[in-house]
Design a protein around this motif. Structure first.
Motif, PDB file in Angstrom:
ATOM      1  N   LEU A 117       0.826  -1.212   0.000  1.00  0.00           N
ATOM      2  CA  LEU A 117       0.000   0.000   0.000  1.00  0.00           C
ATOM      3  C   LEU A 117       0.859   1.260   0.000  1.00  0.00           C
ATOM      4  O   LEU A 117       0.558   2.232  -0.696  1.00  0.00           O
ATOM      5  CB  LEU A 117      -0.915   0.006   1.230  1.00  0.00           C
ATOM      6  N   VAL A 118       1.915   1.247   0.791  1.00  0.00           N
ATOM      7  CA  VAL A 118       2.802   2.413   0.851  1.00  0.00           C
ATOM      8  C   VAL A 118       3.568   2.582  -0.459  1.00  0.00           C
ATOM      9  O   VAL A 118       3.726   3.699  -0.966  1.00  0.00           O
ATOM     10  CB  VAL A 118       3.785   2.278   2.033  1.00  0.00           C
ATOM     11  N   ASP A 120       2.660   1.662  -3.460  1.00  0.00           N
ATOM     12  CA  ASP A 120       1.821   1.960  -4.623  1.00  0.00           C
ATOM     13  C   ASP A 120       1.139   3.318  -4.567  1.00  0.00           C
ATOM     14  O   ASP A 120       0.585   3.764  -5.573  1.00  0.00           O
ATOM     15  CB  ASP A 120       0.750   0.874  -4.776  1.00  0.00           C
ATOM     16  N   CYS A 121       1.131   3.982  -3.416  1.00  0.00           N
ATOM     17  CA  CYS A 121       0.405   5.247  -3.333  1.00  0.00           C
ATOM     18  C   CYS A 121       1.296   6.411  -3.774  1.00  0.00           C
ATOM     19  O   CYS A 121       2.527   6.305  -3.752  1.00  0.00           O
ATOM     20  CB  CYS A 121      -0.121   5.471  -1.913  1.00  0.00           C
ATOM     21  N   PRO A 122       0.696   7.546  -4.197  1.00  0.00           N
ATOM     22  CA  PRO A 122       1.490   8.714  -4.581  1.00  0.00           C
ATOM     23  C   PRO A 122       2.355   9.184  -3.414  1.00  0.00           C
ATOM     24  O   PRO A 122       1.955   9.058  -2.248  1.00  0.00           O
ATOM     25  CB  PRO A 122       0.426   9.755  -4.933  1.00  0.00           C
ATOM     26  N   GLU A 125       0.932  11.074  -0.433  1.00  0.00           N
ATOM     27  CA  GLU A 125      -0.031  10.415   0.443  1.00  0.00           C
ATOM     28  C   GLU A 125       0.624   9.399   1.382  1.00  0.00           C
ATOM     29  O   GLU A 125      -0.047   8.818   2.229  1.00  0.00           O
ATOM     30  CB  GLU A 125      -1.102   9.706  -0.396  1.00  0.00           C
ATOM     31  N   ARG A 126       1.913   9.179   1.219  1.00  0.00           N
ATOM     32  CA  ARG A 126       2.559   8.099   1.956  1.00  0.00           C
ATOM     33  C   ARG A 126       2.582   8.339   3.462  1.00  0.00           C
ATOM     34  O   ARG A 126       2.416   7.403   4.251  1.00  0.00           O
ATOM     35  CB  ARG A 126       3.976   7.882   1.431  1.00  0.00           C
ATOM     36  N   ARG A 129      -0.809   7.489   4.826  1.00  0.00           N
ATOM     37  CA  ARG A 129      -1.068   6.050   4.755  1.00  0.00           C
ATOM     38  C   ARG A 129      -0.247   5.292   5.790  1.00  0.00           C
ATOM     39  O   ARG A 129      -0.715   4.321   6.375  1.00  0.00           O
ATOM     40  CB  ARG A 129      -0.772   5.540   3.340  1.00  0.00           C
ATOM     41  N   LEU A 183      -6.248  -1.959   3.330  1.00  0.00           N
ATOM     42  CA  LEU A 183      -6.589  -0.536   3.405  1.00  0.00           C
ATOM     43  C   LEU A 183      -7.992  -0.345   3.964  1.00  0.00           C
ATOM     44  O   LEU A 183      -8.225   0.554   4.784  1.00  0.00           O
ATOM     45  CB  LEU A 183      -6.469   0.088   2.011  1.00  0.00           C
TER      46      LEU A 183
END
Length: 314
Positions: A117-118, A120-122, A125-126, A129, A183
């Motif tokens: 998840l971390v 793959d996110c922009p 946003e990390r 997240r 998530l």
């Protein structure tokens, strides 16, 4: 087996035959797992013919990562051929180790999903997240969700009725979550962990007034109504009058007394429309329990909305 005249061997010879180090043999001896036959005149350990088989068994058990205390239990029972439950120590140890490994594997899968998840996110946003994921244990528990519903349910609700509701309302974290499921559960955990407005968690007015006995009747009836509504929803039916709605209204009639009349249904709809909403909770539950690409399964929340809409049908 051993070349000496007394069929005993030194610690070095035993280590060589077993393919282990002298340090390993000494460790097992000092921990009482591998008893020596006697000591030489110079004070050195001497081992009997059965020591090699015992050492190999110890190595096999340790290769399964069984703790030394469990290995000792297995060996002690191996020595007692008369034990009525011979073999149970090994079975118990293996079962316990399987449970431990299962928990470790589940934790690793949740860590993997969180890292994905971390990754793959922009970048912007990390940080958010990371905070979201870091607020949960690994693997996560349902403790926060249960506390949330304990505050939501009517006071003094019978334990059996409350347990039955919690079984439905609290989803279990999957053992092998996808990143999307991880998530969804992280958002669910954050949602129920936020401080409630005011000093206490809001409860539906329609539920507060039912009392202990009435609340048990109410939630039992609602469970049946939600199941009936869920069947209609899976068929793609729009909200309508029928058995599901009748069961829904009967649940409230049974809790409060009175009769099922058009006026009762109108007042019930008005009251339910002003109650606190937790649609986001049920949306997240749906994301958590629905496999990727599948049609979302009805939840108590979506069934409740369907039934409330059905109250307005003619």
């Amino acid at each position: 087996m051993f070349a000496s005249h007394d069929q005993l061997c030194s610690i070095g010879e035993l280590a060589e035959h077993a393919g282990v180090t002298v340090k390993t043999v000494r460790f097992y001896s000092e921990n009482g797992l591998l008893p020596e036959a006697r000591r030489s005149t110079g004070g050195h350990r001497r081992y009997g013919p059965d020591a090699l088989d015992r050492l190999r068994l110890i190595r096999s058990l340790r290769a399964l990562d069984l703790p030394v205390r469990e290995v000792r239990r297995v060996l002690q029972q191996e020595e007692d051929d008369r034990a009525a439950d011979a073999g149970s120590a090994l079975e118990d140890a293996v079962a316990g180790q399987l449970r431990t490994l299962g928990a470790q594997i589940t934790a690793l899968r949740w860590q993997e999903a969180g890292l994905q998840l971390v990754q793959d996110c922009p970048p912007g946003e990390r940080a958010d997240r990371l905070r979201l994921i870091g607020a949960m244990s690994t693997p996560p528990t349902t403790d926060a969700l249960v506390r949330f519903w304990r505050g939501w349910l009517p006071a003094r609700m019978p334990a059996r009725a409350a347990h039955a509701f919690l079984e439905v309302a609290v989803p279990q974290p999957p053992d092998a979550p996808t990143p999307a499921q991880a998530l969804a559960f992280a958002h669910l955990h954050a949602l129920v962990s936020r401080p409630c407005p005011g000093t206490t968690q809001p409860q539906p007015a329609a539920h507060r007034a039912a009392g202990a006995h009435g609340s048990a009747l109410l939630y039992s009836g609602l469970a049946e109504a939600y199941e009936l509504a869920g069947t209609q929803m899976l068929r793609g039916r729009d909200p309508h009058r029928g058995d599901a709605l009748d069961s829904f209204v009967d649940a409230y009639v049974g809790a409060y007394g009175g009769r099922d009349t058009p006026e009762f249904r109108t007042v019930l709809h008005q009251q339910l429309a002003t109650d606190p909403r937790i649609d986001q909770y049920w949306d997240l539950v749906s994301q958590l329990v629905t496999p990727a690409g599948a049609t979302p399964e009805p939840t108590p929340g979506s069934a409740h909305d369907w039934l409330c809409a059905a109250l307005l049908t003619t």
